[in-house]
Motif scaffolding. Sequence first.
Motif, mmCIF file in Angstrom:
data_model
loop_
_atom_site.group_PDB
_atom_site.id
_atom_site.type_symbol
_atom_site.label_atom_id
_atom_site.label_comp_id
_atom_site.label_asym_id
_atom_site.label_seq_id
_atom_site.Cartn_x
_atom_site.Cartn_y
_atom_site.Cartn_z
ATOM 1 N N GLY A 228 45.459 58.421 -1.257
ATOM 2 C CA GLY A 228 46.544 58.414 -2.046
ATOM 3 C C GLY A 228 47.736 58.146 -1.190
ATOM 4 O O GLY A 228 48.627 57.477 -1.519
ATOM 5 N N LEU A 229 47.851 58.284 -0.043
ATOM 6 C CA LEU A 229 49.000 58.119 1.009
ATOM 7 C C LEU A 229 49.013 56.334 0.823
ATOM 8 O O LEU A 229 49.849 55.844 0.901
ATOM 9 C CB LEU A 229 48.828 58.452 2.462
ATOM 10 N N LEU A 230 47.700 55.795 0.932
ATOM 11 C CA LEU A 230 47.795 54.399 1.087
ATOM 12 C C LEU A 230 47.886 53.641 -0.026
ATOM 13 O O LEU A 230 48.645 52.469 0.008
ATOM 14 C CB LEU A 230 46.256 53.885 1.610
ATOM 15 N N MET A 231 47.775 54.258 -1.104
ATOM 16 C CA MET A 231 48.504 53.571 -2.285
ATOM 17 C C MET A 231 49.928 53.513 -2.394
ATOM 18 O O MET A 231 50.533 52.559 -3.006
ATOM 19 C CB MET A 231 48.017 54.305 -3.653
ATOM 20 N N ILE A 232 50.511 54.631 -1.766
ATOM 21 C CA ILE A 232 51.914 54.627 -1.726
ATOM 22 C C ILE A 232 52.397 53.199 -0.995
ATOM 23 O O ILE A 232 53.398 52.685 -1.114
ATOM 24 C CB ILE A 232 52.788 55.787 -1.214
ATOM 25 N N LEU A 233 51.740 53.139 0.417
ATOM 26 C CA LEU A 233 51.818 51.828 1.280
ATOM 27 C C LEU A 233 51.698 50.791 0.196
ATOM 28 O O LEU A 233 52.338 49.783 0.568
ATOM 29 C CB LEU A 233 50.989 51.892 2.416
ATOM 30 N N GLN A 234 50.640 50.631 -0.525
ATOM 31 C CA GLN A 234 50.647 49.367 -1.270
ATOM 32 C C GLN A 234 51.716 49.110 -2.282
ATOM 33 O O GLN A 234 52.089 47.880 -2.404
ATOM 34 C CB GLN A 234 49.355 49.708 -2.158
ATOM 35 N N VAL A 235 52.582 49.989 -2.705
ATOM 36 C CA VAL A 235 53.769 49.771 -3.382
ATOM 37 C C VAL A 235 54.504 48.924 -2.682
ATOM 38 O O VAL A 235 55.393 48.079 -3.114
ATOM 39 C CB VAL A 235 54.372 51.087 -3.629
ATOM 40 N N TYR A 236 54.629 48.974 -1.320
ATOM 41 C CA TYR A 236 55.592 48.245 -0.514
ATOM 42 C C TYR A 236 55.253 47.215 0.233
ATOM 43 O O TYR A 236 56.017 46.104 0.351
ATOM 44 C CB TYR A 236 56.273 49.339 0.513
ATOM 45 N N LEU A 237 53.870 46.894 0.262
ATOM 46 C CA LEU A 237 53.050 45.903 0.785
ATOM 47 C C LEU A 237 52.159 45.048 0.120
ATOM 48 O O LEU A 237 51.691 43.876 0.675
ATOM 49 C CB LEU A 237 52.337 46.202 2.389
ATOM 50 N N ILE B 217 53.648 50.658 -10.580
ATOM 51 C CA ILE B 217 53.369 51.851 -11.383
ATOM 52 C C ILE B 217 51.930 52.103 -11.285
ATOM 53 O O ILE B 217 51.851 53.382 -11.190
ATOM 54 C CB ILE B 217 53.805 51.476 -12.872
ATOM 55 N N VAL B 218 50.951 51.385 -11.361
ATOM 56 C CA VAL B 218 49.610 51.591 -11.156
ATOM 57 C C VAL B 218 49.384 52.242 -9.609
ATOM 58 O O VAL B 218 48.322 53.451 -10.123
ATOM 59 C CB VAL B 218 48.798 50.448 -11.486
ATOM 60 N N PHE B 219 49.974 51.806 -8.792
ATOM 61 C CA PHE B 219 49.592 52.357 -7.607
ATOM 62 C C PHE B 219 50.371 53.751 -7.487
ATOM 63 O O PHE B 219 49.621 54.601 -6.851
ATOM 64 C CB PHE B 219 50.417 51.461 -6.470
ATOM 65 N N TRP B 220 51.468 53.866 -7.899
ATOM 66 C CA TRP B 220 52.047 55.426 -7.890
ATOM 67 C C TRP B 220 50.976 56.349 -8.696
ATOM 68 O O TRP B 220 50.724 57.555 -8.206
ATOM 69 C CB TRP B 220 53.521 55.287 -8.566
ATOM 70 N N ILE B 221 50.585 55.784 -9.766
ATOM 71 C CA ILE B 221 49.713 56.801 -10.541
ATOM 72 C C ILE B 221 48.362 56.919 -9.730
ATOM 73 O O ILE B 221 47.805 58.458 -9.533
ATOM 74 C CB ILE B 221 49.293 56.105 -12.104
ATOM 75 N N THR C 285 47.346 60.857 -8.341
ATOM 76 C CA THR C 285 45.966 61.460 -8.650
ATOM 77 C C THR C 285 45.149 61.811 -7.487
ATOM 78 O O THR C 285 44.584 62.852 -7.459
ATOM 79 C CB THR C 285 45.340 60.394 -9.717
ATOM 80 N N TYR C 286 45.126 60.904 -6.643
ATOM 81 C CA TYR C 286 44.340 61.226 -5.439
ATOM 82 C C TYR C 286 44.725 62.368 -4.551
ATOM 83 O O TYR C 286 44.041 63.080 -4.231
ATOM 84 C CB TYR C 286 44.450 59.959 -4.431
ATOM 85 N N PHE D 237 38.728 58.508 -10.628
ATOM 86 C CA PHE D 237 39.880 57.509 -11.334
ATOM 87 C C PHE D 237 40.216 56.528 -10.385
ATOM 88 O O PHE D 237 40.363 55.606 -10.914
ATOM 89 C CB PHE D 237 40.757 58.824 -11.796
ATOM 90 N N GLY D 238 40.655 56.876 -9.366
ATOM 91 C CA GLY D 238 40.935 55.957 -8.380
ATOM 92 C C GLY D 238 40.037 54.971 -7.841
ATOM 93 O O GLY D 238 40.313 53.727 -8.011
ATOM 94 N N TYR D 239 38.717 55.373 -7.896
ATOM 95 C CA TYR D 239 37.829 54.342 -7.528
ATOM 96 C C TYR D 239 37.264 53.490 -8.644
ATOM 97 O O TYR D 239 37.506 52.142 -8.477
ATOM 98 C CB TYR D 239 36.585 55.128 -7.171
#
Length: 510
Positions: free
Chosen positions: A370-379, A453-457, A461-462, A297-299
Amino acid sequence: MKKEEPVNVETGLVIKQNRSMNCSRILNLMVLVGFMVNYMLRVNFTIAIVDMVPNHKQNVSIEQATNFSISPLNDTNATVIRTHSSSPGSVKFNWSEYEQNMILGSFFWGYVLTELPGGRLSEMIGARPVFGYSMLLASMVTLLTPMAAKISIYCLIFCRVFLGFTLGVTWPAILPLAANWIPPNERSKFMSNMMASTLGAAITLPVCGILISAWGWESAFYITGLVGLAWSALWFNLVFETPAVHPRISEFERNYIETEIAKQSKPGTKPKKLPWIKILTSLPVWAIVITHGASVFGYFTIVNQLPTYMKYLLHYDIKSNGFLSSLPYLGKYVMALFAGIVADRLLNSEKISKTMTRKIFTFIGVFTPGLLMILQVYLGNNQVWSVIIFTIALTMNGAVTGGYLGNGLDIAPNFSGTIFGMANTLSSFGGSLSSYIVGKLTNNNQTFEQWCIVFWILAATYMCGAMVFLIFGTAKTLSWNSGPNAEESNGVHINEMEAMKPLKTSSNSQ
Protein backbone atom coordinates in the motif's frame (compact mmCIF):
# COMPACT_ATOMS: atom_id res chain seq x y z
CA MET A 1 19.64 -37.85 24.03
CA LYS A 2 18.75 -40.55 21.53
CA LYS A 3 15.48 -40.00 19.72
CA GLU A 4 12.91 -42.73 20.33
CA GLU A 5 11.92 -44.89 17.41
CA PRO A 6 8.23 -44.75 16.37
CA VAL A 7 6.22 -47.68 17.62
CA ASN A 8 3.28 -49.38 15.92
CA VAL A 9 0.34 -48.78 18.25
CA GLU A 10 -1.31 -52.07 17.32
CA THR A 11 1.64 -54.47 17.57
CA GLY A 12 3.87 -52.58 20.00
CA LEU A 13 6.86 -53.22 17.70
CA VAL A 14 9.43 -50.62 16.70
CA ILE A 15 8.88 -49.45 13.13
CA LYS A 16 11.89 -50.22 10.91
CA GLN A 17 10.42 -48.94 7.69
CA ASN A 18 11.83 -46.48 5.18
CA ARG A 19 12.19 -43.10 6.93
CA SER A 20 11.90 -41.03 3.75
CA MET A 21 9.18 -38.43 3.20
CA ASN A 22 8.86 -39.03 -0.52
CA CYS A 23 5.06 -38.83 -0.73
CA SER A 24 5.02 -35.47 1.07
CA ARG A 25 7.68 -34.15 -1.29
CA ILE A 26 5.69 -35.31 -4.31
CA LEU A 27 2.56 -33.64 -2.90
CA ASN A 28 4.46 -30.38 -2.38
CA LEU A 29 5.85 -30.56 -5.91
CA MET A 30 2.48 -31.33 -7.50
CA VAL A 31 0.78 -28.48 -5.61
CA LEU A 32 3.59 -26.11 -6.56
CA VAL A 33 3.41 -27.01 -10.25
CA GLY A 34 -0.38 -27.14 -10.05
CA PHE A 35 -0.66 -23.51 -9.01
CA MET A 36 1.89 -22.53 -11.63
CA VAL A 37 -0.34 -24.16 -14.25
CA ASN A 38 -3.41 -22.65 -12.58
CA TYR A 39 -2.10 -19.18 -13.28
CA MET A 40 -0.78 -20.10 -16.70
CA LEU A 41 -4.38 -20.84 -17.65
CA ARG A 42 -5.51 -17.58 -16.08
CA VAL A 43 -2.94 -14.98 -17.12
CA ASN A 44 -2.25 -16.19 -20.67
CA PHE A 45 -5.11 -13.94 -21.74
CA THR A 46 -3.67 -10.83 -20.09
CA ILE A 47 -0.60 -10.97 -22.33
CA ALA A 48 -2.43 -12.37 -25.39
CA ILE A 49 -4.90 -9.49 -25.39
CA VAL A 50 -2.00 -7.08 -25.97
CA ASP A 51 -1.54 -8.73 -29.38
CA MET A 52 -5.23 -9.47 -29.98
CA VAL A 53 -6.06 -5.75 -29.96
CA PRO A 54 -4.04 -3.48 -32.27
CA ASN A 55 -2.46 -0.39 -30.78
CA HIS A 56 -4.56 2.32 -32.42
CA LYS A 57 -1.82 4.86 -31.88
CA GLN A 58 0.35 2.87 -34.28
CA ASN A 59 -2.27 2.05 -36.91
CA VAL A 60 -1.39 4.94 -39.22
CA SER A 61 2.32 4.22 -39.27
CA ILE A 62 1.73 0.51 -39.81
CA GLU A 63 -0.60 1.16 -42.74
CA GLN A 64 1.85 3.57 -44.30
CA ALA A 65 4.90 1.33 -43.77
CA THR A 66 3.47 -2.03 -44.86
CA ASN A 67 1.12 -3.60 -47.32
CA PHE A 68 -1.81 -5.22 -45.60
CA SER A 69 -5.17 -6.80 -46.30
CA ILE A 70 -8.30 -6.82 -44.18
CA SER A 71 -11.05 -9.42 -44.30
CA PRO A 72 -14.16 -9.43 -42.08
CA LEU A 73 -15.12 -12.22 -39.70
CA ASN A 74 -18.60 -13.11 -38.49
CA ASP A 75 -18.19 -10.77 -35.51
CA THR A 76 -18.33 -7.08 -36.37
CA ASN A 77 -15.71 -6.30 -33.75
CA ALA A 78 -13.06 -8.55 -35.33
CA THR A 79 -10.89 -8.22 -38.38
CA VAL A 80 -8.04 -10.22 -39.81
CA ILE A 81 -5.05 -7.94 -40.28
CA ARG A 82 -2.03 -9.30 -42.14
CA THR A 83 1.11 -7.23 -41.92
CA HIS A 84 4.84 -7.81 -41.90
CA SER A 85 4.81 -7.03 -38.18
CA SER A 86 2.26 -9.72 -37.34
CA SER A 87 2.22 -13.48 -37.61
CA PRO A 88 0.61 -14.75 -40.85
CA GLY A 89 -3.15 -14.93 -40.44
CA SER A 90 -3.04 -13.20 -37.04
CA VAL A 91 -6.53 -12.08 -36.00
CA LYS A 92 -7.03 -8.67 -34.44
CA PHE A 93 -10.12 -7.46 -32.59
CA ASN A 94 -11.35 -3.88 -32.45
CA TRP A 95 -12.36 -3.94 -28.82
CA SER A 96 -12.52 -0.73 -26.80
CA GLU A 97 -10.78 -0.46 -23.42
CA TYR A 98 -14.17 -0.99 -21.79
CA GLU A 99 -14.78 -4.21 -23.77
CA GLN A 100 -11.27 -5.45 -23.02
CA ASN A 101 -11.76 -4.96 -19.30
CA MET A 102 -15.21 -6.56 -19.50
CA ILE A 103 -13.59 -9.67 -20.99
CA LEU A 104 -10.86 -9.65 -18.35
CA GLY A 105 -13.41 -9.17 -15.58
CA SER A 106 -15.74 -11.90 -16.89
CA PHE A 107 -13.37 -14.52 -15.49
CA PHE A 108 -14.46 -13.49 -12.01
CA TRP A 109 -18.16 -13.85 -12.81
CA GLY A 110 -17.67 -17.61 -12.81
CA TYR A 111 -14.86 -17.60 -10.27
CA VAL A 112 -17.00 -16.07 -7.55
CA LEU A 113 -19.72 -18.72 -7.89
CA THR A 114 -17.58 -21.72 -6.95
CA GLU A 115 -15.22 -20.43 -4.26
CA LEU A 116 -17.41 -21.19 -1.26
CA PRO A 117 -19.00 -24.38 -2.68
CA GLY A 118 -15.52 -25.55 -3.69
CA GLY A 119 -14.17 -25.22 -0.16
CA ARG A 120 -17.11 -27.04 1.40
CA LEU A 121 -17.17 -29.71 -1.32
CA SER A 122 -13.49 -30.42 -0.69
CA GLU A 123 -14.20 -30.93 3.00
CA MET A 124 -17.00 -33.35 2.16
CA ILE A 125 -15.76 -35.48 -0.77
CA GLY A 126 -12.04 -34.65 -0.76
CA ALA A 127 -9.69 -32.11 -2.29
CA ARG A 128 -8.03 -34.52 -4.75
CA PRO A 129 -11.00 -34.91 -7.13
CA VAL A 130 -12.17 -31.31 -6.72
CA PHE A 131 -8.77 -29.80 -7.54
CA GLY A 132 -7.88 -32.36 -10.21
CA TYR A 133 -11.09 -32.28 -12.26
CA SER A 134 -11.34 -28.49 -12.09
CA MET A 135 -7.85 -28.17 -13.58
CA LEU A 136 -8.70 -30.73 -16.26
CA LEU A 137 -11.79 -28.81 -17.36
CA ALA A 138 -9.91 -25.51 -17.25
CA SER A 139 -7.23 -26.91 -19.55
CA MET A 140 -9.84 -28.09 -22.03
CA VAL A 141 -11.66 -24.74 -22.18
CA THR A 142 -8.29 -22.97 -22.62
CA LEU A 143 -7.69 -24.98 -25.80
CA LEU A 144 -11.09 -23.83 -27.10
CA THR A 145 -10.54 -20.14 -26.33
CA PRO A 146 -9.01 -19.08 -29.70
CA MET A 147 -11.94 -20.59 -31.58
CA ALA A 148 -14.41 -18.88 -29.25
CA ALA A 149 -12.73 -15.49 -29.74
CA LYS A 150 -12.97 -15.81 -33.53
CA ILE A 151 -16.67 -16.70 -33.36
CA SER A 152 -17.75 -13.71 -31.27
CA ILE A 153 -16.93 -11.67 -28.20
CA TYR A 154 -19.84 -13.33 -26.40
CA CYS A 155 -18.41 -16.82 -26.97
CA LEU A 156 -15.10 -15.58 -25.61
CA ILE A 157 -16.78 -14.14 -22.53
CA PHE A 158 -18.58 -17.45 -21.99
CA CYS A 159 -15.24 -19.29 -22.11
CA ARG A 160 -13.72 -16.87 -19.61
CA VAL A 161 -16.70 -17.25 -17.28
CA PHE A 162 -16.48 -21.04 -17.51
CA LEU A 163 -12.72 -20.90 -16.89
CA GLY A 164 -13.37 -18.89 -13.74
CA PHE A 165 -16.10 -21.35 -12.74
CA THR A 166 -13.67 -24.29 -12.91
CA LEU A 167 -10.68 -22.57 -11.30
CA GLY A 168 -12.77 -21.06 -8.51
CA VAL A 169 -12.64 -24.26 -6.47
CA THR A 170 -8.87 -24.77 -6.64
CA TRP A 171 -7.59 -22.43 -3.94
CA PRO A 172 -10.00 -23.39 -1.13
CA ALA A 173 -9.61 -27.08 -2.06
CA ILE A 174 -5.94 -27.16 -1.12
CA LEU A 175 -6.44 -26.19 2.53
CA PRO A 176 -8.38 -29.38 3.44
CA LEU A 177 -5.62 -31.34 1.69
CA ALA A 178 -3.04 -29.52 3.82
CA ALA A 179 -5.06 -30.35 6.94
CA ASN A 180 -4.71 -34.05 6.06
CA TRP A 181 -1.06 -34.05 4.99
CA ILE A 182 0.91 -31.18 6.53
CA PRO A 183 1.85 -30.93 10.25
CA PRO A 184 0.80 -27.59 11.84
CA ASN A 185 4.29 -26.11 12.19
CA GLU A 186 5.18 -26.88 8.57
CA ARG A 187 2.18 -25.27 6.93
CA SER A 188 3.62 -21.81 6.25
CA LYS A 189 6.17 -23.33 3.88
CA PHE A 190 3.44 -25.45 2.28
CA MET A 191 1.35 -22.34 1.68
CA SER A 192 4.24 -20.92 -0.34
CA ASN A 193 3.44 -23.64 -2.90
CA MET A 194 0.16 -21.85 -3.51
CA MET A 195 2.14 -18.71 -4.23
CA ALA A 196 3.78 -20.62 -7.08
CA SER A 197 0.85 -19.10 -8.97
CA THR A 198 3.01 -15.99 -9.19
CA LEU A 199 5.89 -18.13 -10.46
CA GLY A 200 3.50 -19.42 -13.11
CA ALA A 201 2.74 -15.84 -14.10
CA ALA A 202 6.45 -15.00 -14.10
CA ILE A 203 7.11 -17.84 -16.54
CA THR A 204 3.94 -17.50 -18.60
CA LEU A 205 4.21 -13.81 -19.45
CA PRO A 206 7.66 -13.82 -21.07
CA VAL A 207 7.21 -17.26 -22.66
CA CYS A 208 3.84 -16.28 -24.09
CA GLY A 209 5.36 -13.01 -25.26
CA ILE A 210 7.93 -15.00 -27.27
CA LEU A 211 5.30 -17.46 -28.55
CA ILE A 212 2.96 -14.65 -29.60
CA SER A 213 5.76 -12.80 -31.35
CA ALA A 214 6.64 -15.93 -33.33
CA TRP A 215 3.31 -17.68 -33.97
CA GLY A 216 0.53 -15.31 -32.90
CA TRP A 217 -1.63 -15.01 -29.80
CA GLU A 218 -3.40 -18.35 -30.39
CA SER A 219 -0.23 -20.24 -29.43
CA ALA A 220 -0.43 -18.87 -25.87
CA PHE A 221 -3.68 -20.78 -25.30
CA TYR A 222 -2.68 -23.98 -27.10
CA ILE A 223 0.60 -24.43 -25.24
CA THR A 224 -0.73 -23.64 -21.76
CA GLY A 225 -3.81 -25.82 -22.34
CA LEU A 226 -1.65 -28.83 -23.25
CA VAL A 227 0.54 -28.28 -20.19
CA GLY A 228 -2.61 -28.29 -18.05
CA LEU A 229 -3.76 -31.61 -19.51
CA ALA A 230 -0.37 -33.21 -18.79
CA TRP A 231 -0.40 -31.97 -15.18
CA SER A 232 -3.94 -33.31 -14.61
CA ALA A 233 -2.86 -36.80 -15.69
CA LEU A 234 0.04 -36.77 -13.24
CA TRP A 235 -2.13 -35.43 -10.39
CA PHE A 236 -4.53 -38.37 -10.40
CA ASN A 237 -1.65 -40.86 -10.47
CA LEU A 238 0.60 -39.30 -7.83
CA VAL A 239 -1.63 -37.54 -5.27
CA PHE A 240 -4.04 -39.15 -2.77
CA GLU A 241 -6.50 -37.69 -0.29
CA THR A 242 -4.85 -38.82 2.97
CA PRO A 243 -1.66 -40.64 4.00
CA ALA A 244 -3.81 -43.59 5.10
CA VAL A 245 -5.05 -44.31 1.55
CA HIS A 246 -1.77 -43.67 -0.28
CA PRO A 247 -0.66 -47.00 -1.80
CA ARG A 248 3.07 -46.18 -1.84
CA ILE A 249 3.65 -44.32 1.44
CA SER A 250 6.08 -45.72 4.00
CA GLU A 251 4.80 -46.58 7.47
CA PHE A 252 7.22 -44.10 9.02
CA GLU A 253 5.97 -41.22 6.89
CA ARG A 254 2.31 -42.04 7.47
CA ASN A 255 2.83 -42.43 11.23
CA TYR A 256 4.80 -39.18 11.49
CA ILE A 257 2.18 -37.12 9.60
CA GLU A 258 -0.80 -38.55 11.47
CA THR A 259 0.88 -38.16 14.86
CA GLU A 260 1.91 -34.52 14.30
CA ILE A 261 -1.51 -33.53 12.98
CA ALA A 262 -3.26 -35.31 15.86
CA LYS A 263 -1.50 -32.97 18.30
CA GLN A 264 -3.68 -30.12 17.03
CA SER A 265 -6.83 -31.86 15.84
CA LYS A 266 -7.55 -35.38 17.04
CA PRO A 267 -8.95 -37.84 14.50
CA GLY A 268 -12.69 -38.30 14.65
CA THR A 269 -13.43 -34.94 16.31
CA LYS A 270 -14.62 -33.11 13.20
CA PRO A 271 -18.23 -31.92 13.60
CA LYS A 272 -20.71 -33.46 11.20
CA LYS A 273 -22.48 -30.16 10.56
CA LEU A 274 -20.97 -26.88 9.48
CA PRO A 275 -21.27 -24.32 12.34
CA TRP A 276 -22.43 -21.49 10.09
CA ILE A 277 -23.48 -19.15 12.87
CA LYS A 278 -20.16 -19.54 14.67
CA ILE A 279 -18.23 -18.95 11.46
CA LEU A 280 -20.25 -15.93 10.34
CA THR A 281 -20.02 -14.25 13.76
CA SER A 282 -16.30 -14.90 14.28
CA LEU A 283 -14.09 -11.81 14.15
CA PRO A 284 -10.91 -13.86 13.42
CA VAL A 285 -12.68 -15.39 10.41
CA TRP A 286 -13.72 -11.99 9.09
CA ALA A 287 -10.19 -10.71 9.68
CA ILE A 288 -8.95 -13.38 7.24
CA VAL A 289 -11.77 -12.71 4.76
CA ILE A 290 -11.35 -8.93 4.65
CA THR A 291 -7.55 -8.96 4.62
CA HIS A 292 -7.46 -11.57 1.87
CA GLY A 293 -10.03 -9.62 -0.12
CA ALA A 294 -7.93 -6.45 0.11
CA SER A 295 -4.68 -8.23 -0.73
CA VAL A 296 -6.09 -10.06 -3.73
CA PHE A 297 -7.91 -6.97 -4.99
CA GLY A 298 -4.53 -5.33 -5.32
CA TYR A 299 -2.91 -8.41 -6.79
CA PHE A 300 -5.62 -9.01 -9.40
CA THR A 301 -5.58 -5.36 -10.40
CA ILE A 302 -1.86 -5.55 -11.06
CA VAL A 303 -1.83 -9.00 -12.68
CA ASN A 304 -4.65 -8.08 -15.08
CA GLN A 305 -3.64 -4.50 -15.85
CA LEU A 306 0.17 -4.42 -15.78
CA PRO A 307 0.67 -5.55 -19.42
CA THR A 308 -1.85 -2.93 -20.59
CA TYR A 309 -0.22 -0.24 -18.43
CA MET A 310 3.19 -1.08 -19.87
CA LYS A 311 1.79 -0.99 -23.40
CA TYR A 312 -0.01 2.36 -23.29
CA LEU A 313 1.84 4.31 -20.59
CA LEU A 314 5.38 2.92 -20.67
CA HIS A 315 5.36 1.99 -24.39
CA TYR A 316 7.09 -1.39 -24.17
CA ASP A 317 6.92 -3.82 -27.09
CA ILE A 318 5.35 -7.28 -26.68
CA LYS A 319 8.62 -9.09 -25.81
CA SER A 320 9.75 -6.49 -23.29
CA ASN A 321 6.20 -6.28 -21.93
CA GLY A 322 6.08 -9.99 -21.24
CA PHE A 323 9.51 -10.08 -19.60
CA LEU A 324 9.10 -6.98 -17.43
CA SER A 325 5.55 -7.91 -16.44
CA SER A 326 6.91 -11.21 -15.09
CA LEU A 327 9.42 -9.67 -12.67
CA PRO A 328 6.91 -8.80 -9.90
CA TYR A 329 5.55 -12.36 -9.88
CA LEU A 330 8.98 -13.93 -9.74
CA GLY A 331 9.84 -11.70 -6.80
CA LYS A 332 6.60 -12.60 -5.06
CA TYR A 333 7.28 -16.31 -5.23
CA VAL A 334 10.83 -15.93 -3.89
CA MET A 335 9.47 -13.91 -0.96
CA ALA A 336 6.62 -16.37 -0.41
CA LEU A 337 9.06 -19.27 -0.10
CA PHE A 338 11.42 -17.29 2.14
CA ALA A 339 8.60 -16.04 4.39
CA GLY A 340 7.12 -19.55 4.72
CA ILE A 341 10.46 -21.03 5.82
CA VAL A 342 11.19 -18.21 8.27
CA ALA A 343 7.68 -18.32 9.74
CA ASP A 344 7.87 -22.08 10.34
CA ARG A 345 11.25 -21.71 12.04
CA LEU A 346 9.91 -18.96 14.29
CA LEU A 347 6.96 -21.15 15.23
CA ASN A 348 9.17 -24.15 15.97
CA SER A 349 11.54 -22.03 18.08
CA GLU A 350 8.56 -20.72 20.10
CA LYS A 351 10.36 -17.39 20.54
CA ILE A 352 7.40 -15.52 19.10
CA SER A 353 3.75 -16.52 19.45
CA LYS A 354 1.95 -17.87 16.42
CA THR A 355 -0.48 -14.95 16.48
CA MET A 356 2.34 -12.39 16.51
CA THR A 357 4.10 -14.24 13.68
CA ARG A 358 0.97 -14.13 11.52
CA LYS A 359 0.53 -10.41 12.17
CA ILE A 360 4.15 -9.48 11.43
CA PHE A 361 4.13 -11.23 8.07
CA THR A 362 0.69 -9.85 7.21
CA PHE A 363 1.95 -6.31 7.86
CA ILE A 364 4.93 -6.91 5.56
CA GLY A 365 2.80 -8.59 2.89
CA VAL A 366 -0.24 -6.30 2.79
CA PHE A 367 0.53 -2.93 4.38
CA THR A 368 3.89 -2.39 2.66
CA PRO A 369 2.51 -2.70 -0.92
CA GLY A 370 0.00 0.00 0.00
CA LEU A 371 2.83 2.39 0.84
CA LEU A 372 4.55 1.52 -2.44
CA MET A 373 1.42 2.31 -4.44
CA ILE A 374 1.58 5.84 -3.02
CA LEU A 375 5.16 6.02 -4.29
CA GLN A 376 3.91 4.85 -7.69
CA VAL A 377 1.71 7.97 -7.89
CA TYR A 378 4.80 10.17 -7.87
CA LEU A 379 7.28 8.01 -9.81
CA GLY A 380 5.13 5.67 -11.91
CA ASN A 381 5.42 7.72 -15.10
CA ASN A 382 9.09 6.76 -15.33
CA GLN A 383 9.78 3.45 -17.10
CA VAL A 384 12.52 2.27 -14.75
CA TRP A 385 10.99 3.43 -11.48
CA SER A 386 7.57 2.06 -12.37
CA VAL A 387 8.92 -1.45 -12.99
CA ILE A 388 11.01 -1.30 -9.79
CA ILE A 389 8.06 -0.21 -7.63
CA PHE A 390 5.67 -2.81 -9.05
CA THR A 391 8.31 -5.50 -8.57
CA ILE A 392 9.02 -4.58 -4.94
CA ALA A 393 5.29 -4.24 -4.14
CA LEU A 394 4.38 -7.72 -5.34
CA THR A 395 7.57 -9.16 -3.86
CA MET A 396 6.56 -7.88 -0.42
CA ASN A 397 3.06 -9.26 -0.97
CA GLY A 398 4.57 -12.75 -1.02
CA ALA A 399 5.12 -12.53 2.76
CA VAL A 400 1.44 -13.39 3.29
CA THR A 401 2.42 -17.10 3.27
CA GLY A 402 3.72 -16.58 6.80
CA GLY A 403 0.77 -14.33 7.62
CA TYR A 404 -2.97 -14.57 7.10
CA LEU A 405 -2.91 -16.97 4.12
CA GLY A 406 -2.72 -20.16 6.19
CA ASN A 407 -4.46 -18.68 9.22
CA GLY A 408 -7.62 -20.70 8.54
CA LEU A 409 -5.61 -23.84 9.31
CA ASP A 410 -4.65 -22.27 12.65
CA ILE A 411 -8.07 -21.24 13.88
CA ALA A 412 -10.23 -24.02 12.36
CA PRO A 413 -8.40 -26.74 10.38
CA ASN A 414 -11.61 -28.77 10.05
CA PHE A 415 -13.30 -25.89 8.19
CA SER A 416 -10.30 -24.25 6.55
CA GLY A 417 -11.72 -24.87 3.07
CA THR A 418 -14.97 -23.09 3.89
CA ILE A 419 -13.15 -20.13 5.46
CA PHE A 420 -10.83 -19.78 2.50
CA GLY A 421 -13.81 -20.13 0.18
CA MET A 422 -15.44 -17.18 1.92
CA ALA A 423 -12.24 -15.16 1.63
CA ASN A 424 -11.73 -15.94 -2.03
CA THR A 425 -15.38 -15.20 -2.80
CA LEU A 426 -14.93 -11.66 -1.53
CA SER A 427 -11.63 -11.33 -3.38
CA SER A 428 -13.32 -12.54 -6.57
CA PHE A 429 -15.80 -9.69 -6.37
CA GLY A 430 -12.78 -7.47 -5.89
CA GLY A 431 -11.14 -8.86 -9.03
CA SER A 432 -14.21 -8.16 -11.12
CA LEU A 433 -14.62 -4.76 -9.50
CA SER A 434 -11.01 -3.81 -10.21
CA SER A 435 -11.43 -4.58 -13.92
CA TYR A 436 -14.61 -2.49 -13.98
CA ILE A 437 -12.96 0.43 -12.18
CA VAL A 438 -9.88 0.46 -14.40
CA GLY A 439 -12.05 0.09 -17.50
CA LYS A 440 -14.20 3.07 -16.50
CA LEU A 441 -11.24 5.25 -15.55
CA THR A 442 -9.12 4.52 -18.62
CA ASN A 443 -11.69 3.99 -21.38
CA ASN A 444 -10.47 6.20 -24.25
CA ASN A 445 -8.38 7.99 -21.63
CA GLN A 446 -5.11 6.11 -21.15
CA THR A 447 -3.33 8.85 -19.20
CA PHE A 448 -1.04 8.75 -16.19
CA GLU A 449 -3.43 10.98 -14.26
CA GLN A 450 -6.20 8.39 -14.56
CA TRP A 451 -3.84 5.61 -13.51
CA CYS A 452 -2.86 7.64 -10.44
CA ILE A 453 -6.46 7.31 -9.26
CA VAL A 454 -6.07 3.53 -9.59
CA PHE A 455 -2.86 3.66 -7.52
CA TRP A 456 -4.57 5.65 -4.73
CA ILE A 457 -7.41 3.12 -4.62
CA LEU A 458 -4.87 0.29 -4.35
CA ALA A 459 -2.97 2.06 -1.56
CA ALA A 460 -6.10 2.58 0.54
CA THR A 461 -7.33 -0.99 0.00
CA TYR A 462 -4.01 -2.60 0.91
CA MET A 463 -3.47 -0.60 4.10
CA CYS A 464 -7.04 -0.88 5.40
CA GLY A 465 -7.02 -4.65 4.84
CA ALA A 466 -3.78 -5.04 6.79
CA MET A 467 -5.10 -3.02 9.72
CA VAL A 468 -8.16 -5.27 10.05
CA PHE A 469 -5.99 -8.36 10.56
CA LEU A 470 -3.61 -6.56 12.93
CA ILE A 471 -6.57 -5.68 15.14
CA PHE A 472 -8.79 -8.78 14.98
CA GLY A 473 -6.54 -11.61 13.76
CA THR A 474 -5.48 -14.55 15.94
CA ALA A 475 -3.82 -17.94 15.51
CA LYS A 476 -5.53 -19.73 18.40
CA THR A 477 -7.68 -22.74 17.48
CA LEU A 478 -11.31 -21.75 18.04
CA SER A 479 -13.64 -23.88 20.16
CA TRP A 480 -16.14 -24.60 17.36
CA ASN A 481 -13.47 -26.32 15.26
CA SER A 482 -14.13 -29.53 17.21
CA GLY A 483 -17.49 -31.13 17.89
CA PRO A 484 -18.96 -32.60 21.08
CA ASN A 485 -16.93 -35.80 20.66
CA ALA A 486 -13.73 -33.91 21.36
CA GLU A 487 -15.17 -32.56 24.60
CA GLU A 488 -16.48 -35.95 25.62
CA SER A 489 -13.10 -37.55 25.02
CA ASN A 490 -11.65 -35.34 27.78
CA GLY A 491 -14.33 -36.29 30.29
CA VAL A 492 -15.98 -39.39 31.71
CA HIS A 493 -16.89 -40.79 28.32
CA ILE A 494 -13.31 -41.75 27.50
CA ASN A 495 -13.07 -43.57 30.81
CA GLU A 496 -16.26 -45.41 30.01
CA MET A 497 -14.86 -46.47 26.64
CA GLU A 498 -11.63 -47.67 28.24
CA ALA A 499 -13.66 -49.62 30.77
CA MET A 500 -15.64 -51.25 27.99
CA LYS A 501 -12.56 -52.55 26.18
CA PRO A 502 -11.89 -55.52 28.49
CA LEU A 503 -15.58 -56.43 28.36
CA LYS A 504 -15.50 -56.43 24.57
CA THR A 505 -12.31 -58.46 24.57
CA SER A 506 -13.68 -61.02 26.96
CA SER A 507 -16.94 -61.28 25.09
CA ASN A 508 -15.07 -61.84 21.86
CA SER A 509 -12.91 -64.53 23.42
CA GLN A 510 -16.02 -66.37 24.47
